[in-house]
Each structure stands twice: as C-alpha cells, then as structure tokens.
Design a protein around this motif. Structure first.
Motif, PDB file in Angstrom:
ATOM      1  N   GLN A 179       0.835  -1.206   0.000  1.00 19.26           N
ATOM      2  CA  GLN A 179       0.000   0.000   0.000  1.00 19.26           C
ATOM      3  C   GLN A 179       0.866   1.251   0.000  1.00 19.26           C
ATOM      4  O   GLN A 179       0.584   2.225  -0.693  1.00 19.26           O
ATOM      5  CB  GLN A 179      -0.939   0.001   1.217  1.00 19.26           C
TER       6      GLN A 179
ATOM      7  N   ARG B  24       1.067   3.996  -2.916  1.00 23.22           N
ATOM      8  CA  ARG B  24       0.923   5.420  -2.608  1.00 23.22           C
ATOM      9  C   ARG B  24       2.105   6.216  -3.147  1.00 23.22           C
ATOM     10  O   ARG B  24       1.945   7.256  -3.793  1.00 23.22           O
ATOM     11  CB  ARG B  24       0.820   5.590  -1.085  1.00 23.22           C
TER      12      ARG B  24
ATOM     13  N   ILE C 221      -5.888   8.711  -8.223  1.00 23.57           N
ATOM     14  CA  ILE C 221      -6.925   7.714  -7.945  1.00 23.57           C
ATOM     15  C   ILE C 221      -6.786   6.593  -8.969  1.00 23.57           C
ATOM     16  O   ILE C 221      -6.571   6.861 -10.155  1.00 23.57           O
ATOM     17  CB  ILE C 221      -8.343   8.334  -8.023  1.00 23.57           C
ATOM     18  N   SER C 222      -6.878   5.368  -8.507  1.00 19.39           N
ATOM     19  CA  SER C 222      -6.821   4.220  -9.413  1.00 19.39           C
ATOM     20  C   SER C 222      -8.210   3.612  -9.552  1.00 19.39           C
ATOM     21  O   SER C 222      -9.045   3.733  -8.651  1.00 19.39           O
ATOM     22  CB  SER C 222      -5.889   3.133  -8.866  1.00 19.39           C
TER      23      SER C 222
ATOM     24  N   ASP D  43     -10.440   1.944  -6.627  1.00 17.96           N
ATOM     25  CA  ASP D  43     -10.103   2.521  -5.310  1.00 17.96           C
ATOM     26  C   ASP D  43     -11.361   2.808  -4.488  1.00 17.96           C
ATOM     27  O   ASP D  43     -12.419   3.134  -5.022  1.00 17.96           O
ATOM     28  CB  ASP D  43      -9.341   3.852  -5.488  1.00 17.96           C
TER      29      ASP D  43
ATOM     30  N   ASN E   9      -8.767   4.599   0.115  1.00 17.68           N
ATOM     31  CA  ASN E   9      -7.479   4.754  -0.570  1.00 17.68           C
ATOM     32  C   ASN E   9      -7.183   6.217  -0.840  1.00 17.68           C
ATOM     33  O   ASN E   9      -6.025   6.631  -0.850  1.00 17.68           O
ATOM     34  CB  ASN E   9      -7.482   3.993  -1.898  1.00 17.68           C
TER      35      ASN E   9
ATOM     36  N   GLY F  45      -3.068   6.004   2.450  1.00 15.47           N
ATOM     37  CA  GLY F  45      -3.946   6.607   1.462  1.00 15.47           C
ATOM     38  C   GLY F  45      -3.479   7.998   1.085  1.00 15.47           C
ATOM     39  O   GLY F  45      -2.446   8.479   1.566  1.00 15.47           O
TER      40      GLY F  45
END
Lengths: 551, 551
Positions: free
Chosen positions: A13, A17, A46-47, A50, A147, A183
């Motif tokens: 994660q 990020r 943003i993916s 998410d 996220n 996030g």
C-alpha cells in the motif's frame, strides 16, 4: 521511504501510494494544486477500483472536489467504491450515472434519495450498506478504509495545515483513516493564508490542497423558523416537558431535527420556566447550534452544548457564548461529529426525534418505497447503549420502570414525537413499515428500520404520551401505541377497555392527565415567534441566512 | 482576546483560562517549562475544585505529571475531580490520599483496585462512576469536560506540536475536549526536537510542555508468552475456531486480553489453516498489536489491524508490516483508542474475552468484593450495538438464530471464554455475582456488571460451547449455562435430561460433537511455543521487553 523498500511484499500500500505521488510529481504537481488541474490530479492519484471517501457531510460539502470527480473520464477512472456520510449534491450521484463509481457505502441520502433509488433500479449502483454515522466511521478503520479522501476545510497555510473553522464535522476520522493507512488526502479550501487562526488537521496528514474557485457549500440544516411552529406542535412540546423531561429530570440530551423539537426549545424559557424547571432539565446538550435554542441559552437554561457541526449564521453568537459552546482559542466553534455522536450515544440520557412511520411494535422508519434516504445519526442516538455503565437519575428511573425485579441496568430514554397524520394525510402509525417493501426491492439482508421498537421508551402524539417502558407484554405495548394513534386506522382499532386500563396505570397519559389545558397551547407560549425574534434574543449576534430573513 | 471582553458574563471560562495563563506568564513561564518548575506550574494553572484529566491509559502513562501533581501542596490545591481512563500508578492514588483530589471518574483500576477500595472505605475518595472507555470520552464533551489535562507524548517541537509515536491511545479526545472548552493542556514529552517525524497533536492546542526527566512509562500489557498456554486453553481455542469462527465466518473481530485468546491467535496458522479457514475468518481486526498474532500475520491470515494503542517491542515489526497496521508516513504506528473502540462497537462482528464470574443469566463480572477494578473496553466491545445497521454473514446468522419469526436486526457475537474454575479453585459459575455485594458497599445505583447476559451469545468452557442465541426461555438459558459449567456447584446441579435435549438441539456442543479429539489438543498445535519463536516468526523484527526474554 527506506524503511519500506526492505520488504516491499508487506508494504504494497505504501509503495502504491509512493508511486502515485511520484507520478504526480513527474507531472509537475506540488502540494498546492491549481484548481484548473484538479481533474488531472484526481485522474493521476486515484486508481480504478479505489475506495474514495468524499466528504459529504450533513452540512459542509467538498463540492468542488466532488464535482471534479464527476467530470473525470470514465475510461480512465471507473469502478470506484464511494464512501460518504451524506449523498447531498447532484455530483454525488453523477459519478455513478457516468460510470466512474459503481458502489457506495453511506449514511444518509436525503436530497438525493429519489435519484439513488432510480439508480438502484437501473442497476447502475450497488449499495454496500446504509449506516449510522459513527458506524461508518468505525468501518473506515476496519474494512472500508479509504485509498483516497477528498475533504474540505476553510483555509490552508502554505504547509497544508488545515483550518476547518466551525464546521469540522467529519473531517478528523476521514483524514485519519486515510492518512494512516497509506492513502492519499486531498483537501479543497476556500483560501490560502500565511497563518491559520488554528490548526484543525496537521499539514503532514495532507498530500494535496486546492484553493477552490468558490467557497464550499454549507447547508443551514438546523435552522427552523419559529413562525412555522403550529399549536399542535406546541401542545406536544408541553407534554414532553411536563410528562417526560420533568419527571425524569432529563439534563443531558440530544434533540433531532425539525419543528417538533424546535417547539420544545422555544418553550424552555416560558412554559418550562413557569414549571420551575430552570436548572433542573436540559442543561447539557449534544446538539448542533440550533438558532431556536438561543432563548433558552439567554435565559440561563443551558450549561453546555457540544456540536456535530456548526450552523450558518451562528458564528458570532457562538464566539460570544464560549461558556456554552466548544470553541478554539481563535473564538470559532470546534465541532466534531464523531465525538458528538459518541457523546450522544454514551453521555446523553435522552434522544427525541421524529419519524415518518411507526408500527405496532414501535419500530420506526423514514424509508418509503421510492426513496432510499438512510438514517444519519438517529440509529446511534436512538439506541439504548448496552455498553453504558454510569448512572443518572433519568437512566435509573427509566430502568426501574422497565423491570419488576432487581435493577441490573438503567435505560436511555428514546422518544418518538409525531403527529398522528403527516403531510398529505399519510398516517404515521401503520400495520407494516414501508421498510419491509424497500428491503425486498433493495435485496438487502435487513429492513431499513431507523429506530428499533425495543429501544423506544415513549411515543408522543397530539393525543398523549405512551410509556412503553411500563408495558409488560407485547399486547400491552400494541394497545399503548394504538392508544395514542388518534384517528388513524391503527388508532381507531384500539381495544377501548384495555386503553382505559393503560391510562389508569399511567402508561398512557392524555394532556388532561398531565394537567395541561390544550387551549393554552398557543403560539404566545413560544419564546420567539419569528427568526427576527431569535436575532433580538441573540443581541444581534445571530446572523440568519437571507432565505430566513423576511424583514 | 478582544472578542471575549465584549461580554465577559458569557465567557467566564475563557477569562479564567486567560487569568491563569497571565499569572503563569508573570511567574516567568513560557510554553516550554523546565521539569524542576513543573510543580509550580501545576499549582499556578490548576484551581481548587477543577476537573483534571490525567492521561492514565491502558498502556502509556503521563507518569511525571501525575507524580508532580501528587507532590503539590494540598493547602494550595485540593478538592480536584480527577478524570482518568486507568488508575495504574501509585501516584494516581496518592493524590487522593494526600487530600489533593477528592473525586474520581474512571474506567479501569486494575493495578490499584485494592488501594482504591480501601480509600472508598476510608471515605477519602468519592467515585463518580466507573465507565467503559468510549463512554468516558463521550462525557468529556457533555458534563465531565476537563479544566486542565495532563497528557504525554513522545516528542515536542519548539512550537509545542506533539508526536505521540505509536502510542497515541487516548490523547486526541482528552486534548480536544480540554483545548476547545477553554481548558489548559499540559504535556510531558520524552524529548524536544527541531522537527517531528509527524504531528499528532497541533501545537496551538497545547499550552505548556515539559521535557520529562525520564521517558514516560509504557506497560507491555498485551504480551503473552506462548510458553504459558495450557492444553485446556488449546482445547477451548479449537472449539472457538471450529464451533464459532468457522460456522459464523467471523472476519471482523476483537480479542480480549489473556492467554485464552492468545491460544486462538496461535492456532490460526496451524489448526484453523488445516480446516481450510485461511482468508475465511479473522481477516480484519480491532486489536492492539499482540505479539501472538505475528504467526497469523506472517501466514497471510490477517488483512488489517487497527489498534487502541501499541505494544512495547512491536515497533519495527509494525513499520515493516504497513499493509496490516495503521502507520504514519514516518513508518510508526498511529493508534487511537477512541476510534478503535468505535470500530470495535460498530464494525466488528465478534468480541471474545474472559471474565472472573458468570451467573445463571449469563451476566459476567470481573469485580470482586475487595477490589474495585472497573471495566476498560469490555462493556463497549461486548455489547450488541442496537445502532448498527449494516449486515454481514456473521451478523445475520446470529440474528436469525435468536428469533423464530421475521428478521428485523442481526446480532453481534459476544463470547465468554472461561475455564470452569479459575485460580485458587474459585468457580467461575456462581449463583450470584460479587458485583451485587460490591454495589452495596459502594452504594452505587447499579451493580458493576462487565457484560450483560442479554448481550452474551456464547459461553465456551473446557466442557463445551453453550449457544445462548438458540435458547428460547430463561430456563433453557440457565440449563445451557449449567451444561457447560463442569464440576462447579452450578454445573453439578444441572437438569441432565434438559441438558441432553439442549445438546440434541445443538445448543450445547461438546468437543466430540464438533469433531474435536481432546487428545489432540496439545502444545504442538501452537504456531509458536515461546516468545523466542515469535521473534523468529517476525524475522527478528519483534523485540520483546527483557522480562519476556529467557534466552
């Protein structure tokens, strides 16, 4: 990031990020982002898939960021899972219509409830669950961790420290859950300043901030014009004060939103004072700064108010009444919905609110078949907290009424205050809540009940008070409810003998049983009869929004 | 302060605060205070009768400030009302013995429970109430707002910004309630640095900070040495996994403290994995970073853990497992007891813990007559939240078992896991809880019950599992409890015919009913048999305190 690279497998994660941040940096983004580039930023960090938490509160809205998200390219950005307290703005729904987001977990959808129901029908949206606020915040730390979050604050300094001003509302739990689980935190602000009046969110929790082209939207949700309060509402408010607040000595409480409870607030300096109740009831509140509470505050009824959010126009009044409200060293309010909901759950002895439907078990719901509105804070405030361990006169008296034997726990008072018929002559009392139909339509596990009958202690209508604590069987409970249901079909089908017996036992109380003369329930009793009166009470400190000014 | 002087009558708290700050300034105090002057500072900014919140957490302690307070002159400072999560240190009690404080509201008094009971007997202390943590925080915003708080953090920068490090614990709600209601915030820190790794508490919420002569005390409260886990505990853990976690598919949960639940944690990578339960159970936790969870994490059982506080020695492991834990950009944990308790209440499907006594209605308590220990987080975590509105497989299945008709709400699983006899051959199952005697002694409104019987869904002993959800009458419930109460007097007095019937109906399940061979319940099943094993599992990242090192 050296500590991460040592073992990337367990820090995916953080790596994700960092990759997003690196990518943004390559594109030339720094911490402060120009509003014109907001869309590009969102498409960069943003993916697809998410979980994105949009700060859509009860009152303040991250409207610019929400609108920007809705303008993103669904080819680039799709399948988002939106987490949001309140679906309030058109853009909150647009992201689903445009195919950018596909799933939502939320708490309340008042203004958008119709469109939301339509989207469900069109299978353009999947609803995870509908929560009470505090429950949704809890899940942010367990299985719905964002996220990316899109929040809003009043101002930022060059380091990205945020000043929320009086409307802190949901910002702290949203930012904390996002910032501390790798996030990305993006904030819109109304202005950039060199130095903030105070720091509400530390700058190192924030990745990007954008000065929004327009100040964020804030809804004056808790403003009720006294001019619209009816005599029936005044009668019910008198019953609540004399029949519930006085005998239970209710000091710590929360009022729901609406004219019914506004009437109570406006009767405190008049009717309640005439009963000698000043200092005896309604001293400590979990409540937004309702303008209709001003006369009670000015009359010395109120000792403290902690607020979920602020209220437009109350800023100066709050600053000048810091003994009552929670304020910062800058003078402005500090609200906090998470803590105020916690206080409402565990530190208040009474919740009183309204509803659209009540069934014969006392279950209530604001859900109707073609609207998916959700609950907001009511399920939390309107529940008997089994984790509570401190006592009070109110808590103990209510507990004692509920049992015949040895007292093991007290009870929170949960009062539903309704007229037997609501607008368009819909009866409030029904055989079956619409919630059951809605459950089928939404294919959800459980019906969207707002407050469970087992938690409700009193129902107040224009016909009287039903004390459900004193009922000993489901049959008694049903007749107690029918006995205050007026001329609705439910009320008409009462067992008159049983209802008379319940009245004899004090389970049902009519105005006359309480020594209340209904002919005295006139608007003269209201401490303020108009918004202008409220302004006068406030020593001109209350500054109502223009839509509430007719002078 | 110009905005205040306009109307002092409504801003008396701010004026009082300002007077205290002015007085301190006259005495030469600036924001950073020398440790030698700490006592003078406290005597300057605390007034007699003030509500003083001392950060006494489950783990970290504002020990220097607490000790300093206990050394103040009772002639100058007396009648304080202490608010505190945990009474853990001798100085926490000294302030009462010395006549500096007279009243306390708290949550837990484990280490000082004996002295506390003595002080009550000697009438040197008045106990307001004993709370669960979240309830106490709630009251900070309603009727127990601190005038002064004494908190602790790892470091401060010259502006008074605070870095709590991994043990944020209770600091945010304490500081927020104090700083925003005209109170005074004093922090002890271990060190002053030019730049903090991250800001946990903004400096403008803090009035004074003091570099403490010694680092603050932190108790490794959640470390359990696998070497001490018994085969009976292993058998019970197997029953919990196969008889509760598997059929209810329990994914989101909290474990209480102790060897019983540590055994479950250590069986996840072995026994639970052999049942094919990896990914099916125990994925998302509200839990302190228990060292005994390391093997489950390393085996891929765990997706996320949000923590109330940290655990000594787990720092590096947490940093290197940021996919699992909540960490800051600096790599260290961000814990938050208020949010984790909220998550435990509303976002978890199961709480499992131990107790000292259980009665025939399933009420449980850790209170015994000569100790006033309090509850900590158990009442909150171990209650069925009536405000919950989202569903899950677990929640719905449990709800379905509890009713025969239409399902209106689910149920949280609340499991009590006990051996039928505890130390010194005290039976856990009793006719009457000691709590009732203690209530009389303390003259309190309600008995200090930890978890109410109505909230308990399962009781697990070495004899089997009693599923209280499936019981339909109080009599069935009583026999279900007797049916797993072993050779205690309560267990011996069971109705054998009824118990056999309950077993037939699956309400009572013996190990053999679950397909568990008790002879296989050996220590070989534990994923780690010692603290050293845990260190190995952690890839040498776990660094246990020396008292847990015997190699």
């Amino acid at each position: 990031m050296n500590h991460v690279t040592a073992n990337q497998a367990w820090n995916t994660q953080k790596v994700k990020r960092q990759n997003k941040l690196d990518f943004a940096k390559q594109k030339g983004f720094s911490k402060q982002v120009n509003a014109q580039q907001a869309r590009e930023l969102l498409e960069t960090v943003i993916s697809c898939g998410d979980r994105v938490c949009i700060e859509g509160n009860n009152q303040k809205q991250a409207d610019f960021l929400s609108k920007t998200l809705s303008q993103c390219d669904p080819e680039k950005l799709n399948d988002l899972h939106i987490l949001q307290s309140v679906l309030a703005l058109p853009s909150h729904i647009d992201v689903f219509e445009k195919g950018i987001a596909s799933k939502v977990d939320f708490s309340f959808a008042g203004p958008q409830s119709l469109r939301l129901a339509q989207l469900v029908q069109q299978q353009k949206i999947s609803i995870g669950s509908i929560h009470t606020y505090l429950e949704l915040y809890g899940r942010y730390f367990i299985d719905l961790t964002p996220n990316v979050c899109l929040v809003t604050a009043h101002s930022a300094d060059p380091y990205g420290n945020l000043y929320t001003g009086p409307n802190t509302e949901d910002t702290p739990p949203i930012v904390e859950a996002t910032a501390f689980k790798s996030g990305i935190v993006i904030a819109q602000v109304n202005e950039l300043v060199d130095e903030l009046p105070r720091v509400d969110i530390p700058g190192d929790w924030v990745d990007f901030f954008i000065v929004s082209p327009k100040p964020n939207y804030i809804e004056p949700l808790f403003t009720r014009d006294p001019a619209q309060i009816t005599e029936v509402q005044i009668l019910m408010a008198m019953m609540v004060i004399k029949g519930i607040y006085a005998p239970y000595k209710v000091k710590r409480l929360n009022h729901g939103i609406g004219f019914d409870t506004a009437a109570i607030e406006l009767l405190l300096p008049t009717y309640a004072a005439s009963l000698g109740l000043k200092g005896e009831i309604c001293t400590n509140w979990a409540l937004n700064p309702h303008p209709t509470l001003i006369p009670a505050i000015e009359s010395g009824f109120v000792q403290s108010v902690h607020s979920f959010g602020s209220e437009v126009g109350m800023e100066d009044y709050i600053t000048q009444r810091s003994d009552i409200f929670f304020t910062g060293s800058d003078g402005s309010m500090r609200s906090n919905r998470a803590f105020s909901q916690t206080a409402g759950l565990y530190a208040c002895d009474l919740f009183i609110g309204s509803t659209l439907q009540i069934d014969l078990e006392g279950n209530s719901s604001t859900a109707t078949v073609d609207r998916i509105s959700g609950f907001g804070g009511a399920p939390n405030m309107g529940s008997d907290p089994h984790g509570r361990r401190h006592s009070s006169y109110t808590y103990q008296k209510a507990g004692r009424e509920a049992v015949d034997g040895r007292l093991i726990k007290g009870r929170k008072l949960v009062v539903q205050m309704v007229e037997t018929y609501r607008e368009h002559m819909h009866p409030v009392f029904v055989e079956q809540l619409d919630a059951w139909q809605l459950q089928e339509k939404m294919e959800s596990d459980l019906p969207p009940i707002m407050i469970y009958g087992e938690d409700v202690t009193h129902i107040v209508t224009e016909e009287g008070i039903a004390n459900l604590l004193l009922c000993r069987t489901p049959e008694e409970r049903e007749q107690a409810i029918r006995g205050v249901a007026g001329y609705t079909p439910i009320g008409m089908q009462r067992d008159h003998v049983k209802v008379a017996e319940l009245r004899e036992r004090g389970i049902i109380q009519r105005p006359e049983d309480l020594g209340i003369d209904p002919t005295l329930a006139t608007r003269d009793l209201l401490a303020a009869q108009s918004v202008k009166d409220l302004v006068k009470w406030s020593d001109d400190l209350y500054n109502p929004p223009s839509r509430f000014r007719n002078w």
